[in-house]
Design a protein around this motif. Structure first.
Motif, PDB file in Angstrom:
ATOM      1  N   PHE A 222       0.858  -1.174   0.000  1.00 35.69           N
ATOM      2  CA  PHE A 222       0.000   0.000   0.000  1.00 35.69           C
ATOM      3  C   PHE A 222       0.898   1.229   0.000  1.00 35.69           C
ATOM      4  CE2 PHE A 222      -3.009  -3.053   1.776  1.00 35.69           C
ATOM      5  CZ  PHE A 222      -4.177  -2.732   1.084  1.00 35.69           C
ATOM      6  N   ALA A 223       0.456   2.266  -0.691  1.00 35.73           N
ATOM      7  CA  ALA A 223       1.168   3.544  -0.686  1.00 35.73           C
ATOM      8  C   ALA A 223       0.168   4.643  -0.365  1.00 35.73           C
ATOM      9  CB  ALA A 223       1.822   3.798  -2.049  1.00 35.73           C
ATOM     10  N   ARG A 224       0.568   5.553   0.493  1.00 34.59           N
ATOM     11  CA  ARG A 224      -0.333   6.643   0.845  1.00 34.59           C
ATOM     12  C   ARG A 224       0.454   7.892   1.232  1.00 34.59           C
ATOM     13  NH1 ARG A 224      -3.352   5.429   6.587  1.00 34.59           N
ATOM     14  NH2 ARG A 224      -4.774   6.988   5.709  1.00 34.59           N
ATOM     15  N   ILE A 225      -0.173   9.032   1.010  1.00 36.30           N
ATOM     16  CA  ILE A 225       0.334  10.276   1.553  1.00 36.30           C
ATOM     17  C   ILE A 225      -0.069  10.340   3.015  1.00 36.30           C
ATOM     18  CG2 ILE A 225       0.043  12.786   1.507  1.00 36.30           C
ATOM     19  CD1 ILE A 225      -0.063  12.656  -1.502  1.00 36.30           C
ATOM     20  N   GLU A 226       0.848  10.737   3.857  1.00 37.33           N
ATOM     21  CA  GLU A 226       0.571  10.773   5.296  1.00 37.33           C
ATOM     22  C   GLU A 226      -0.714  11.552   5.567  1.00 37.33           C
ATOM     23  OE1 GLU A 226       2.554  12.440   9.465  1.00 37.33           O
ATOM     24  OE2 GLU A 226       3.674  12.499   7.585  1.00 37.33           O
ATOM     25  N   PRO A 227      -1.683  10.925   6.242  1.00 35.53           N
ATOM     26  CA  PRO A 227      -2.956  11.605   6.490  1.00 35.53           C
ATOM     27  C   PRO A 227      -2.818  12.707   7.528  1.00 35.53           C
ATOM     28  CG  PRO A 227      -2.915   9.511   7.641  1.00 35.53           C
ATOM     29  CD  PRO A 227      -1.657   9.565   6.803  1.00 35.53           C
ATOM     30  N   LYS A 228      -3.657  13.706   7.387  1.00 34.45           N
ATOM     31  CA  LYS A 228      -3.690  14.782   8.360  1.00 34.45           C
ATOM     32  C   LYS A 228      -4.277  14.252   9.652  1.00 34.45           C
ATOM     33  CE  LYS A 228      -5.391  19.501   9.054  1.00 34.45           C
ATOM     34  NZ  LYS A 228      -6.178  20.616   8.467  1.00 34.45           N
ATOM     35  N   PRO A 229      -3.649  14.520  10.808  1.00 33.87           N
ATOM     36  CA  PRO A 229      -4.184  14.014  12.078  1.00 33.87           C
ATOM     37  C   PRO A 229      -5.604  14.489  12.309  1.00 33.87           C
ATOM     38  CG  PRO A 229      -1.978  14.892  12.371  1.00 33.87           C
ATOM     39  CD  PRO A 229      -2.404  15.279  10.981  1.00 33.87           C
ATOM     40  N   MET A 230      -6.436  13.591  12.830  1.00 34.25           N
ATOM     41  CA  MET A 230      -7.809  13.944  13.148  1.00 34.25           C
ATOM     42  C   MET A 230      -7.843  14.808  14.399  1.00 34.25           C
ATOM     43  SD  MET A 230      -9.766  10.326  12.463  1.00 34.25           S
ATOM     44  CE  MET A 230     -11.334  11.047  12.926  1.00 34.25           C
ATOM     45  N   ASP A 231      -8.889  15.571  14.505  1.00 31.34           N
ATOM     46  CA  ASP A 231      -9.065  16.418  15.687  1.00 31.34           C
ATOM     47  C   ASP A 231      -9.633  15.572  16.822  1.00 31.34           C
ATOM     48  OD1 ASP A 231      -8.162  18.688  14.374  1.00 31.34           O
ATOM     49  OD2 ASP A 231     -10.158  19.132  13.591  1.00 31.34           O
ATOM     50  N   HIS A 232      -8.742  14.916  17.571  1.00 31.09           N
ATOM     51  CA  HIS A 232      -9.194  14.096  18.698  1.00 31.09           C
ATOM     52  C   HIS A 232      -9.731  14.989  19.807  1.00 31.09           C
ATOM     53  CE1 HIS A 232      -7.645  10.488  16.942  1.00 31.09           C
ATOM     54  NE2 HIS A 232      -6.415  10.972  16.884  1.00 31.09           N
ATOM     55  N   GLN A 233     -10.720  14.509  20.468  1.00 31.00           N
ATOM     56  CA  GLN A 233     -11.252  15.259  21.590  1.00 31.00           C
ATOM     57  C   GLN A 233     -10.279  15.194  22.765  1.00 31.00           C
ATOM     58  OE1 GLN A 233     -15.283  14.612  22.641  1.00 31.00           O
ATOM     59  NE2 GLN A 233     -15.874  13.926  20.642  1.00 31.00           N
ATOM     60  N   ALA A 234     -10.465  16.117  23.691  1.00 35.45           N
ATOM     61  CA  ALA A 234      -9.620  16.119  24.881  1.00 35.45           C
ATOM     62  C   ALA A 234      -9.729  14.781  25.593  1.00 35.45           C
ATOM     63  CB  ALA A 234     -10.069  17.242  25.823  1.00 35.45           C
ATOM     64  N   MET A 235      -8.616  14.344  26.117  1.00 30.82           N
ATOM     65  CA  MET A 235      -8.543  13.091  26.867  1.00 30.82           C
ATOM     66  C   MET A 235      -8.791  11.875  25.996  1.00 30.82           C
ATOM     67  SD  MET A 235      -7.760  13.702  29.978  1.00 30.82           S
ATOM     68  CE  MET A 235      -8.252  12.154  30.730  1.00 30.82           C
ATOM     69  N   ALA A 236      -8.620  11.994  24.677  1.00 33.24           N
ATOM     70  CA  ALA A 236      -8.916  10.875  23.782  1.00 33.24           C
ATOM     71  C   ALA A 236      -7.649  10.086  23.479  1.00 33.24           C
ATOM     72  CB  ALA A 236      -9.528  11.383  22.486  1.00 33.24           C
ATOM     73  N   PRO A 237      -7.468   8.916  24.088  1.00 32.83           N
ATOM     74  CA  PRO A 237      -6.301   8.125  23.763  1.00 32.83           C
ATOM     75  C   PRO A 237      -6.523   7.427  22.437  1.00 32.83           C
ATOM     76  CG  PRO A 237      -7.675   6.897  25.260  1.00 32.83           C
ATOM     77  CD  PRO A 237      -8.354   8.227  25.039  1.00 32.83           C
ATOM     78  N   ALA A 238      -5.463   7.090  21.762  1.00 35.35           N
ATOM     79  CA  ALA A 238      -5.612   6.411  20.486  1.00 35.35           C
ATOM     80  C   ALA A 238      -4.646   5.251  20.409  1.00 35.35           C
ATOM     81  CB  ALA A 238      -5.369   7.383  19.334  1.00 35.35           C
ATOM     82  N   ASP A 239      -5.057   4.228  19.659  1.00 40.12           N
ATOM     83  CA  ASP A 239      -4.149   3.158  19.330  1.00 40.12           C
ATOM     84  C   ASP A 239      -3.125   3.724  18.350  1.00 40.12           C
ATOM     85  OD1 ASP A 239      -2.982   0.721  19.059  1.00 40.12           O
ATOM     86  OD2 ASP A 239      -4.682  -0.270  18.096  1.00 40.12           O
ATOM     87  N   PHE A 240      -2.062   2.972  18.087  1.00 36.20           N
ATOM     88  CA  PHE A 240      -1.067   3.445  17.124  1.00 36.20           C
ATOM     89  C   PHE A 240      -1.713   3.630  15.757  1.00 36.20           C
ATOM     90  CE2 PHE A 240       1.985   2.585  13.764  1.00 36.20           C
ATOM     91  CZ  PHE A 240       2.946   3.541  14.041  1.00 36.20           C
ATOM     92  N   GLU A 241      -1.404   4.754  15.111  1.00 34.21           N
ATOM     93  CA  GLU A 241      -1.905   5.037  13.774  1.00 34.21           C
ATOM     94  C   GLU A 241      -0.716   5.267  12.856  1.00 34.21           C
ATOM     95  OE1 GLU A 241      -5.080   7.935  13.568  1.00 34.21           O
ATOM     96  OE2 GLU A 241      -5.584   7.583  15.663  1.00 34.21           O
ATOM     97  N   GLY A 242      -0.600   4.423  11.817  1.00 39.32           N
ATOM     98  CA  GLY A 242       0.498   4.572  10.882  1.00 39.32           C
ATOM     99  C   GLY A 242       0.965   3.240  10.339  1.00 39.32           C
ATOM    100  N   PRO A 243       2.174   3.195   9.750  1.00 41.58           N
ATOM    101  CA  PRO A 243       2.719   1.952   9.195  1.00 41.58           C
ATOM    102  C   PRO A 243       3.003   0.944  10.306  1.00 41.58           C
ATOM    103  CG  PRO A 243       3.836   3.892   8.290  1.00 41.58           C
ATOM    104  CD  PRO A 243       3.018   4.367   9.451  1.00 41.58           C
ATOM    105  N   MET A 244       2.491  -0.251  10.146  1.00 39.99           N
ATOM    106  CA  MET A 244       2.694  -1.265  11.173  1.00 39.99           C
ATOM    107  C   MET A 244       2.553  -2.655  10.568  1.00 39.99           C
ATOM    108  SD  MET A 244      -0.782  -1.628  13.430  1.00 39.99           S
ATOM    109  CE  MET A 244       0.030  -3.009  14.252  1.00 39.99           C
ATOM    110  N   GLY A 245       2.834  -3.655  11.373  1.00 37.98           N
ATOM    111  CA  GLY A 245       2.667  -5.037  10.953  1.00 37.98           C
ATOM    112  C   GLY A 245       2.690  -5.961  12.149  1.00 37.98           C
TER     113      GLY A 245
END
Length: 555
Positions: A222-245
């Motif tokens: 897969f090839a992609r242009i790095e996405p613009k970060p989403m506007d997470h709400q305050a105190m919003a934890p996130a799982d890892f977002e990006g290249p992974m395996g």
């Protein structure tokens, strides 16, 4: 709830706030500025890219002589304008019930996908979410094929493929594209779809009609242009977002900024690799058990690439070589991912309390299967947790009730031995022992439940199943905050009632602080997911009922 209990909770929440703040400020890679380039500049960059491509492939072939797997192909990376305006391009639509999109004959790429059951907004305004995209700053596509020796004409992103046959594309109706290099190598690519599944199978074939053998390496990425970060709400934890395996039993991940500085390679026998977002995943899953493969995480300006290249294959004259790859492009629904048996569920990471979060998700899914309301499922889950902790909580409330009865005597000891701290502590401990009271007994049930709280906290933020799940009336999405703050206010009131039911500290200042804490927690909970506040509110109501019952029978 005594002051030690509330202190434990307060410290836990403060730790969570600090961790999230640090993550947002320092661990989230900065978004590069977007620029609009002129056509002349694009042509110049394209020329540089093609020169880079030829040098890289030549270097790659040299490396292939000493390793079992090739470097990934450095193919021409089209500009967003080129991708959108090439007059030769044709796109073929497909639809399998849960995912629809387009396949381009320019490079035989999977150019666009959208999820038919996941929407960008709540109905009726919501539209299917577009994941893979052929457009400018959201460019995100899949490609696969063969890499070979310098001098062998192979298809690339500029190659114009021809469709075999016609008609609708979907389940039981695959799409086949062909390309001929005019020098004895014929290439075919087939996209196969199944009904209501997020798996797509691509098959790459090459037929050698020359009188010489050819060395080839199969790749898919897969090839992609790095996405613009989403506007997470305050105190919003996130799982890892990006290249992974997930390679040979280990989770591998690289942030976008890291790959801009240095490409990464990992050799593995089995696994998958792709791009993971908060709720969705695009993953390349090569044939398992086909030997050592090289998984790569690259930055090839303007796109990042994540994929796999297999060991070399020598294609004899008159022979045919075929390689299949499965592509998962869809939401990270844990049940579906586990059913596929490809370890794709490892794309979801609930953090330290992963071992608790996964059972919580499955319990919520089980309840929702029957009642079709995740809000009620959360209430039922709260009741179950309360039942499990019932004996421990009962012991705690009895301890707090006993502490409340001892409060006057403890105050007398404090006044009597105000001049002798050692004697005051000695007499206080004797009073506890004679009355069989544990001053820390009130803390344990809450402390034990804190991991459950944090696990549920991650579940409600990261589980796509909770996304846009309604409760009733004004709460249309349990994964985001209550828009009218009704649940946080009710939670604060319930916490205030609990505080009044507990023994007050002897120190007037501490007593005022304890009464003020419910207000602090109410403001903290304003930005929490409605589902999490619902859990805490129901837990408080059940605790009040249980504690009230204990106080009544022990008067």
């Amino acid at each position: 709830m005594d002051r030690r209990t509330l202190l434990a909770i307060t410290l836990s929440f403060l730790l969570l706030i600090v961790f999230q703040t640090v993550s947002d400020l320092y661990l989230t890679p900065p978004q590069p500025a977007q620029t609009t380039e002129q056509p002349a500049m694009e042509a110049k960059q394209e020329a540089k890219q093609e020169a880079k491509e030829s040098k890289t492939i030549e270097k790659s072939v040299q490396e292939q002589a000493s390793v079992d797997a090739a470097k990934p192909p450095q193919a021409h990376a089209p500009t967003p304008q080129e991708k959108a305006t090439d007059p030769r391009e044709q796109r073929f639509d497909f639809d399998n019930g849960v995912i629809a999109g387009q396949i381009s004959n320019l490079g035989a790429t999977l150019a666009q996908t959208r999820f038919l059951k996941n929407f960008d907004q709540l109905p009726p305004d919501g539209k299917p979410i577009e994941f893979l995209s052929p457009s400018g700053n959201h460019l995100f596509f899949e490609e696969s094929g063969f890499l070979g020796e310098v001098g062998v004409d192979l298809p690339n992103r500029k190659s114009l493929w021809t469709r075999v046959g016609s008609g609708k594309i979907g389940p039981n109706a695959p799409l086949t594209l062909v390309w001929d290099n005019g020098k004895g190598l014929k290439f075919e690519k087939t996209f196969t779809f199944q009904t209501n599944t997020y798996l797509i199978t691509t098959s790459d074939r090459v037929i050698n009609t020359t009188d010489k053998s050819v060395v080839l390496f199969h790749f898919a990425h897969f090839a992609r242009i790095e996405p613009k970060p989403m506007d997470h709400q305050a105190m919003a934890p996130a799982d890892f977002e990006g290249p992974m395996g997930y390679l040979d039993g280990a989770r591998v991940q690289h942030v976008y900024e890291e790959l801009k500085k240095q490409d990464q390679r990992t050799n593995a026998q089995e696994g998958w690799t792709g791009f993971s977002d908060k709720y969705f995943l695009a993953a390349v899953v090569p044939d398992q058990g086909s030997g050592m493969k090289k998984f790569y995480f690259d930055f090839d300006d303007p796109t990042h690439r994540v994929g796999v290249v297999a060991g070399k294959q020598e294609l004899q004259p008159g022979a045919k070589l075929e390689k299949s790859t499965r592509l998962f492009i869809g939401p990270k629904e844990i049940r579906n991912l586990e059913t596929l048996g490809l370890k794709l569920e490892r794309s979801i990471d609930y953090g330290w309390f992963h071992f608790l979060a996964v059972p919580l998700v499955k319990i919520l899914l089980f309840f929702n299967d029957y009642i079709h309301n995740y809000g009620i499922a959360i209430i039922l889950l709260t009741v179950i947790i309360k039942i499990l902790f019932f004996p421990l909580a009962t012991k705690s409330y009895r301890s707090m009730n006993a502490m409340k009865k001892l409060a006057p005597k403890l105050e007398e000891i404090k006044k009597l031995y105000s001049h002798d701290k050692a004697m005051m502590q000695q007499e206080t401990m004797r009073m506890y022992q004679e009355n069989k009271v544990n001053p820390l007994g009130g803390c344990l049930p809450i402390v034990v439940q804190i991991p459950v709280f944090f696990a549920l906290y991650k579940v409600l933020f990261l589980s796509v199943e909770m996304r846009q799940a309604p409760l009733f009336l004004w709460i249309h999405d349990l994964s985001i905050m209550d828009p009218y703050y009704v649940l946080p206010i009710l939670m604060g009131i319930s916490m205030f009632i609990q505080t009044k039911m507990n023994p007050a500290p002897a120190d007037p200042v501490q007593a005022k602080v304890m009464l003020f804490l419910p207000v602090v927690f109410t403001f903290m909970f304003l930005s929490f997911p409605a589902g999490l506040v619902l859990y805490w509110l129901v837990n408080n109501v059940l605790s009040i009922a249980q504690q009230g019952y204990i106080m009544k029978i022990e008067k």
